[in-house]
Write an enzyme that holds these catalytic residues in place. Structure first.
Site, short mmCIF file in Angstrom:
data_model
loop_
_atom_site.label_atom_id
_atom_site.label_comp_id
_atom_site.label_asym_id
_atom_site.label_seq_id
_atom_site.Cartn_x
_atom_site.Cartn_y
_atom_site.Cartn_z
N ARG A 50 2.38 -0.22 3.69
CA ARG A 50 2.61 -1.62 4.07
C ARG A 50 3.92 -2.08 3.47
O ARG A 50 4.48 -1.45 2.57
CB ARG A 50 1.47 -2.51 3.59
CG ARG A 50 1.36 -2.69 2.08
CD ARG A 50 0.44 -3.85 1.75
NE ARG A 50 0.18 -4.05 0.33
CZ ARG A 50 0.96 -4.71 -0.52
NH1 ARG A 50 2.12 -5.20 -0.10
NH2 ARG A 50 0.61 -4.88 -1.78
N ASN A 101 10.29 -3.55 -5.72
CA ASN A 101 10.26 -4.98 -6.02
C ASN A 101 11.63 -5.42 -6.52
O ASN A 101 12.57 -4.64 -6.59
CB ASN A 101 9.20 -5.28 -7.10
CG ASN A 101 7.89 -5.77 -6.51
OD1 ASN A 101 7.87 -6.72 -5.72
ND2 ASN A 101 6.79 -5.13 -6.88
N ASP A 121 8.04 -7.03 -11.54
CA ASP A 121 7.64 -7.46 -10.19
C ASP A 121 8.82 -8.21 -9.55
O ASP A 121 9.96 -7.82 -9.72
CB ASP A 121 6.38 -8.32 -10.26
CG ASP A 121 5.49 -8.12 -9.04
OD1 ASP A 121 5.98 -8.30 -7.91
OD2 ASP A 121 4.30 -7.80 -9.19
#
Length: 268
Positions: free
Chosen positions: A80, A127, A175
């Site tokens: 994804r 990220n 992140d």
């Protein structure tokens, strides 16, 4: 996390619920999709380029119409999309990852004026994609190793040469990240409940605590671009913890003295 400069409106995602989220004043807004959606850039006042688990598509916020733009690992049902952001040249960077488990690596792609090109692979949980104000440097991370990389960009926004290590914050899950107008880097610490601020030299300048453990993505917005919006996740937390501590999975606001960059428009 996307602040639309023409609409003066914030958008973000609940990836696993297949939802684009926003607000109209105090009214929450939700757009539901049939597959995971994870990142967006703006293409017009009423349109966004959205990355899903199989494609890039332009989405009309007023009519709900979807226009196909490009396939994104559509042949792989186990992957994804994840983090993504528009660059100053009008391109859109997007990372892919495994749907289940973080050991299987993904890749980082760039869409630019009709072409989707793989830039870097393998990257495990891509990220932190963001760009210096002059458009000359891109940053990104593979979340699990605590490393942030940087790479020079040419005039059209394509990488030049190999990425180099910018910083290694050992033991930290890197992140989402955003580069402010002054070049500082604002990075969310997944499982650390904080936003770390790094200088252009990689030095840790300060850190802001957030009332949720799994901070995921920051983005500047507001009338003067000094409000930092921070998303968080309930994922990887026990259901009883999320029920007892409802801050997990919420989106927060932090008023800063730093001005963010205006989000760049994606050129289709």
């Amino acid at each position: 996390m996307l602040w639309h400069p023409e609409r003066q409106q914030l958008f973000w995602f609940d990836i696993l619920a297949n939802q684009l989220l926003g607000r109209d004043g105090d009214t929450p807004l939700t757009w539901q999709f049939e597959e995971n959606v994870s990142a967006a850039g703006w293409t017009g006042r009423d349109t966004l380029l959205i990355a899903s688990e199989t494609r890039l598509f332009e989405f009309n916020l007023q009519t709900g119409a979807e226009t196909f733009v490009a396939h994104l690992e559509a042949q792989d049902p186990g992957s994804r999309s994840n983090d993504g952001r528009a660059d100053p040249q009008g391109g859109f960077w997007i990372g892919t990852m495994a749907k289940r488990g973080n050991d299987r690596p993904g890749a980082i792609y760039r869409y630019y004026r009709g072409e989707l090109r793989m830039l870097f692979a393998p990257v495990t949980v891509p990220n932190a994609m963001c760009f210096t104000p002059d458009g000359g440097t891109a940053y990104f991370s593979g979340t699990r190793d605590g490393k942030i990389w940087r790479v020079r960009l040419d005039a059209q926004g394509w990488p030049v040469g190999d990425p180099e290590l910018f910083l290694h914050h050992e033991g930290r899950l890197i992140d989402g990240m955003v580069c402010a107008a002054d070049g500082t880097l604002w990075n969310t610490h997944y499982k650390g409940g904080s936003v770390a601020v790094y200088g252009a030299d990689g030095a840790l300048l300060t850190e802001h605590a957030v009332p949720a453990r799994h901070t995921t993505c920051p983005g500047f917005g507001g009338e003067d671009m000094t409000t930092l919006y921070i998303s968080s996740a309930c994922q990887d937390l026990a259901p009883e913890i999320c029920a007892k501590e409802p801050a997990h999975g919420q989106t927060f606001m932090l008023q800063t003295e730093t001005r963010g960059q205006t989000e760049h428009r994606v050129i289709l």
